[in-house]
Design a protein around this motif. Structure first.
Motif, mmCIF file in Angstrom:
data_model
loop_
_atom_site.group_PDB
_atom_site.id
_atom_site.type_symbol
_atom_site.label_atom_id
_atom_site.label_comp_id
_atom_site.label_asym_id
_atom_site.label_seq_id
_atom_site.Cartn_x
_atom_site.Cartn_y
_atom_site.Cartn_z
ATOM 1 N N PHE A 218 0.834 -1.212 0.000
ATOM 2 C CA PHE A 218 0.000 0.000 0.000
ATOM 3 C C PHE A 218 0.863 1.254 0.000
ATOM 4 O O PHE A 218 0.618 2.202 -0.750
ATOM 5 C CB PHE A 218 -0.903 0.028 1.242
ATOM 6 N N ASN A 228 -4.283 6.022 -3.217
ATOM 7 C CA ASN A 228 -4.831 6.882 -2.167
ATOM 8 C C ASN A 228 -5.126 6.161 -0.867
ATOM 9 O O ASN A 228 -5.987 6.602 -0.119
ATOM 10 C CB ASN A 228 -6.128 7.522 -2.658
ATOM 11 N N PHE A 229 -4.446 5.064 -0.579
ATOM 12 C CA PHE A 229 -4.757 4.325 0.658
ATOM 13 C C PHE A 229 -4.635 5.221 1.889
ATOM 14 O O PHE A 229 -5.467 5.183 2.778
ATOM 15 C CB PHE A 229 -3.807 3.140 0.808
ATOM 16 N N ASP A 233 -7.193 13.240 1.639
ATOM 17 C CA ASP A 233 -7.836 14.147 0.684
ATOM 18 C C ASP A 233 -8.683 13.386 -0.320
ATOM 19 O O ASP A 233 -9.645 13.930 -0.873
ATOM 20 C CB ASP A 233 -6.771 14.951 -0.087
ATOM 21 N N ALA A 234 -8.301 12.133 -0.618
ATOM 22 C CA ALA A 234 -9.040 11.369 -1.627
ATOM 23 C C ALA A 234 -9.797 10.213 -0.970
ATOM 24 O O ALA A 234 -10.132 9.232 -1.624
ATOM 25 C CB ALA A 234 -8.082 10.845 -2.692
ATOM 26 N N GLY A 235 -10.076 10.340 0.333
ATOM 27 C CA GLY A 235 -10.859 9.307 1.007
ATOM 28 C C GLY A 235 -10.038 8.237 1.683
ATOM 29 O O GLY A 235 -10.577 7.298 2.259
ATOM 30 N N GLY A 236 -8.706 8.337 1.623
ATOM 31 C CA GLY A 236 -7.847 7.338 2.269
ATOM 32 C C GLY A 236 -7.904 7.449 3.785
ATOM 33 O O GLY A 236 -8.462 8.410 4.332
ATOM 34 N N ASN A 237 -7.335 6.462 4.465
ATOM 35 C CA ASN A 237 -7.459 6.398 5.913
ATOM 36 C C ASN A 237 -6.104 6.029 6.523
ATOM 37 O O ASN A 237 -5.617 4.919 6.328
ATOM 38 C CB ASN A 237 -8.514 5.354 6.277
ATOM 39 N N ILE A 240 -5.508 2.899 8.928
ATOM 40 C CA ILE A 240 -5.311 1.572 8.350
ATOM 41 C C ILE A 240 -3.841 1.179 8.418
ATOM 42 O O ILE A 240 -3.503 0.036 8.732
ATOM 43 C CB ILE A 240 -5.827 1.523 6.894
ATOM 44 N N ILE A 244 -2.424 -2.173 10.242
ATOM 45 C CA ILE A 244 -1.678 -3.207 9.514
ATOM 46 C C ILE A 244 -0.271 -3.326 10.072
ATOM 47 O O ILE A 244 0.235 -4.429 10.299
ATOM 48 C CB ILE A 244 -1.642 -2.891 8.005
#
Lengths: 619, 210
Positions: A218, A228-229, A233-237, A240, A244
């Protein structure tokens, strides 16, 4: 491609080491690589402590300091102690279960070369624009966004990816070896504790490392392909990544410490001349620690904001681990109790381990209380805690193991006088360095800062801590001298210099390439001791003397790893070069080597009984 | 005593487990698949966490064409069946049948891969690139990892078919066929989860454009 190549291949020097599939030689290679990276990580640690010796020191710049702490943590965990653990596992586990070889000698060699070249790739970053500087945990978005991190982070991602693959296949190799290749009579509940802990550690590797693989993928995709994980700005988090990383990272600390537990169990039992107290509870505790190790990752994330329910559950699960660990501590103490104790260097490290590790475990339970953790989090208290378990636990354990098994690996004993100097300088230096850090943390000194202000009562603790490093450095240098002294010594160690209990001491030192001329018959726990007590000179063979099948050496493991090594640079520099051609070529080369391995079956060669007898007489 | 002596003799009932090397390979491969399960588990977990984050780009409901996906599923599930037939033929020591069923398996796998490539091509034209949104990144990574596994499996099994023409069915080649069959099943099972979690749940669940 002939079906019969019954003569032994004649290889020597560097070519022999590059192509070997012998687990004992691979064990030595692991020790060399681990030792090299241990020196690198140690120098980085010394520079860190030099910068912190007094307030507002200017020995290294803030940016360099960030590189140093990142590389110190990453190098020590992935490239120094993991290889040394694998080195001892390679050298000893097959001998302890009475096996002639590991299950996958070729894969074993591949695992080493991947780990070594992955580590090398990561460390070349120092010369190629700067090392990673985002902390060994590489939290996003610091690590995922090019605005905040340099090319060094790409080296981190690719280097660890390659080294991690090597570790994963190494783990599978040991699981299969231990399940399938035990000698007759070597039931699971007769396996020595070091083999047991290697078994559980390998299982943890199998189920923890793939999570790291995915996390690094990722991060790589975010950095190199613009995914964009971890881009909010693009919905990533970004949480996570934390999950992981710690789903891998927490089992990783048990991957590290369990083999040390195994070593301590062997050493304490041998040098107390007693059967390990509570053997079956030790096995049970090892498995339970391995299992619980997967249930506690979020205790690294108490301050992330997962909520009180999650924090409570993970806090309680963490405290539960103190139970099996406590079982182990008491079992070691009760093994020593009433024993005929010999304080050899190996046993000194083992006995020094017990209180030191207990302190680290105790601060671990303190950290497991979420409200208290809000105070300790990211402070020097945490730094003190994990150094107590990793250095005071694991590294002490590894030194104990090295002194204990050195004669079996190299045929020579390490010098005991130098060994005692090594122990005392390292032991005192260690406590001087890390004990004051508990208080520095409680007084509010945050970790990962490159300096601090005067007049906040932090001077004394930091000064003592930096002075302590001298002791650990001195101890390590004495150990290096000791290796040279041992190599020059003419005195052979003999088969069984410690009057020990387990199978590896029944064969010559160093072990012949086929390990056991005849597979031994195991008739009890502490297989060799059982025979000694029955008045036998050695093990009872389980088979007549016969021809022994051996795998052929191969250059392919090195070449496969080299392909991925080159591909690593291809990905790192893809942006600058504007092409993926190098990355694709590297991977294609590795795949080609895999194809060759599949097409040309290795039929190995045979060692005939007359050759075994010749060698046997010499030993 | 070594494996090579058995080449000229009658094959045992389960030739893949007749030698220690074979037993090791089969067990090692099962363990490897355990690791692969964690790998895909992590990919799935991330996809589920990010699947509604479309960032103004197209969502699953707007994109997915179930007809293509249904055909792809049909092809891959059928290929799983044919790979079982290959393993059964292996146990009957029928090399010709092993090769035949594996050729069909590879062809079905190629069909699946072709449909997947077409599907990705189609989505890119619908403005869903790797960099569009967190949904797109996690979708392409999860499904792409599976596709990569299928592609590797196709190359691997093709290699096995070709080498078996020369080497025949022995205790050395039998574990290779058997293990490749395990692998093919595994990627088939992963696809069942992708079909459910990515496609079916994508069609019925989730928010519309955020």
């Amino acid at each position: 491609m002939s079906d019969h190549t019954s003569h032994a291949p004649n290889r020597s020097g560097l070519w022999d080491w590059l192509t070997t599939v012998d687990h004992k030689k691979i064990g030595i290679l692991y020790l060399i690589a681990g030792g090299f990276f241990f020196i690198l990580g140690g120098v980085e640690a010394m520079l860190i402590r030099l910068q912190l010796i007094y307030p507002e020191a200017k020995f290294v710049a803030a940016g360099t300091f960030n590189e140093l702490i990142t590389m110190h943590g990453t190098t020590m965990i992935f490239l120094a102690v993991m290889p040394v653990i694998f080195g001892l596992m390679n050298a000893i586990v097959p001998l302890q279960i009475g096996a002639r070889d590991v299950a996958f000698p070729f894969v074993n060699a591949l695992g080493f070369w991947l780990a070594a070249l992955g580590g090398l790739l990561l460390n070349t970053s120092w010369f190629l624009g700067g090392a990673p500087d985002v902390g060994w945990t590489a939290y996003a978005t610091l690590s995922s966004n090019h605005k905040f991190s340099t090319l060094g982070t790409d080296f981190y991602v690719l280097g660890l990816q390659i080294a991690g693959l090597g570790t994963l296949i190494g783990g599978i190799n040991f699981l299969v070896t231990i399940i399938n290749m035990r000698a007759p009579g070597m039931t699971f509940m007769r396996m020595p504790l070091f083999t047991w802990s290697s078994f559980v550690t390998s299982a943890l590797i199998l189920f923890a490392f793939p999570a790291l693989t995915v996390g690094l993928v990722f991060l790589m995709f975010d950095r190199i392909f613009g995914a964009n994980f971890f881009n909010p700005d693009a919905g990533g988090n970004i949480v996570i990544w934390e999950h992981i990383f710690w789903i891998f990272g927490h089992p990783e600390v048990y991957i590290l410490i369990l083999p040390a537990f195994g070593i301590i169990s062997e050493v304490v039992s041998t040098f107390s001349k007693k059967r390990l107290f509570g053997y079956s509870s030790m096995v049970f505790a090892t498995i339970l620690i391995g299992f619980l190790g997967f249930m506690v990752w979020a205790h690294h994330m108490f301050t992330t904001g997962l909520g009180p329910i999650a924090n409570t559950l993970f806090g309680i699960a963490t405290m539960l681990i103190a139970v099996p660990t406590g079982i182990k501590i008491f079992n070691w103490l009760l093994t020593l109790w009433g024993g005929h104790i010999r304080f050899t260097t190996a046993n000194l490290f083992a006995v020094g381990f017990i209180p030191t590790f207990t302190i680290g475990g105790m601060t671990g339970v303190m950290l497991a209380v979420p409200p208290a953790d809000y105070q300790y989090h990211d402070s020097y208290f945490v730094v003190a805690h994990f150094h107590y378990v990793i250095v005071g636990g694991l590294v002490f354990g590894l030194f104990a193991g090295l002194y204990y098994w050195w004669p079996k690996m190299f045929g020579k004993l390490l010098n005991e006088t130098l060994g005692k100097w090594h122990f005392w300088t390292f032991f005192i230096g260690f406590h001087l360095t890390f004990f004051p850090q508990h208080f520095l943390g409680l007084m509010g000194m945050p970790r990962r800062v490159f300096t601090y202000l005067p007049g906040q009562n932090l001077e004394m603790g930091n000064l003592i801590s930096s002075i302590g490093v001298i002791g650990m450095a001195l101890g390590s240098i004495i150990f290096a001298i000791n290796m040279v002294v041992a190599a020059k010594s003419k005195k052979a160690a003999g088969n069984d210099p410690w009057d020990a209990r387990t199978l590896e001491w029944a064969i010559p030192s160093p072990a012949p390439e086929y390990n056991f001329a005849q597979t031994p018959l195991v008739r009890g726990l502490d297989a060799l001791w059982t025979e000694k007590m029955a008045g036998n000179k050695g093990m009872t063979p389980a088979e007549p003397l016969g021809s022994i099948h051996m795998p052929s050496p191969s250059f392919l493991p090195f070449l496969m790893s080299l392909g991925l090594f080159v591909a690593g640079y291809g990905f790192i520099y893809a942006g600058q070069w504007g092409t993926y051609i190098v990355a694709i070529a590297g991977i294609a080369f590795t795949l080609l080597c895999m194809l060759l391995r599949s097409l040309y079956d290795d039929h190995g060669y045979h060692i005939e009984p007359d050759e075994i007898e010749e060698k046997g007489v010499k030993a | 005593m070594a494996a090579d002596h058995a080449v000229n003799t009658v094959l045992p009932d389960e030739p893949e487990k007749a030698t220690l090397e074979g037993k090791n390979k089969v067990l090692g491969f099962w363990l490897f698949l355990g690791g692969e399960t964690v790998l895909f588990g992590t990919l799935f977990a991330t996809f589920i966490a990010l699947r509604d984050q479309v960032n103004g780009g197209p969502s699953a409901q707007e994109l997915f064409d179930m007809k293509i996906v249904a055909w792809a599923t049909f092809l891959l599930l059928t290929s799983s069946l044919t790979s079982v037939f290959a393993t059964m033929a292996l146990h009957k020591h029928n090399l010709k049948a092993v090769q035949g069923w594996l050729v069909i398996t590879v062809l079905l796998g190629l069909g699946f891969l072709g449909l997947e490539i077409y599907e990705f091509y189609h989505y890119v034209h619908e403005e869903l690139g790797m960099t569009t949104s967190a949904f797109s990144s996690s979708f392409y990574t999860l499904v792409g990892f599976h596709g990569g596994h299928v592609a590797f499996g196709i190359c691997w099994i093709t290699g096995l078919i070709i080498q078996s023409m020369k080497k025949g069915l022995t205790v050395v080649t039998a574990p290779k066929f058997y293990v490749a069959g395990l692998y093919w099943h595994f990627i088939d099972v992963v696809w069942v989860f992708i079909f459910t979690v990515v496609y079916l749940m994508g069609m019925i669940g989730g928010k519309a454009v955020a």
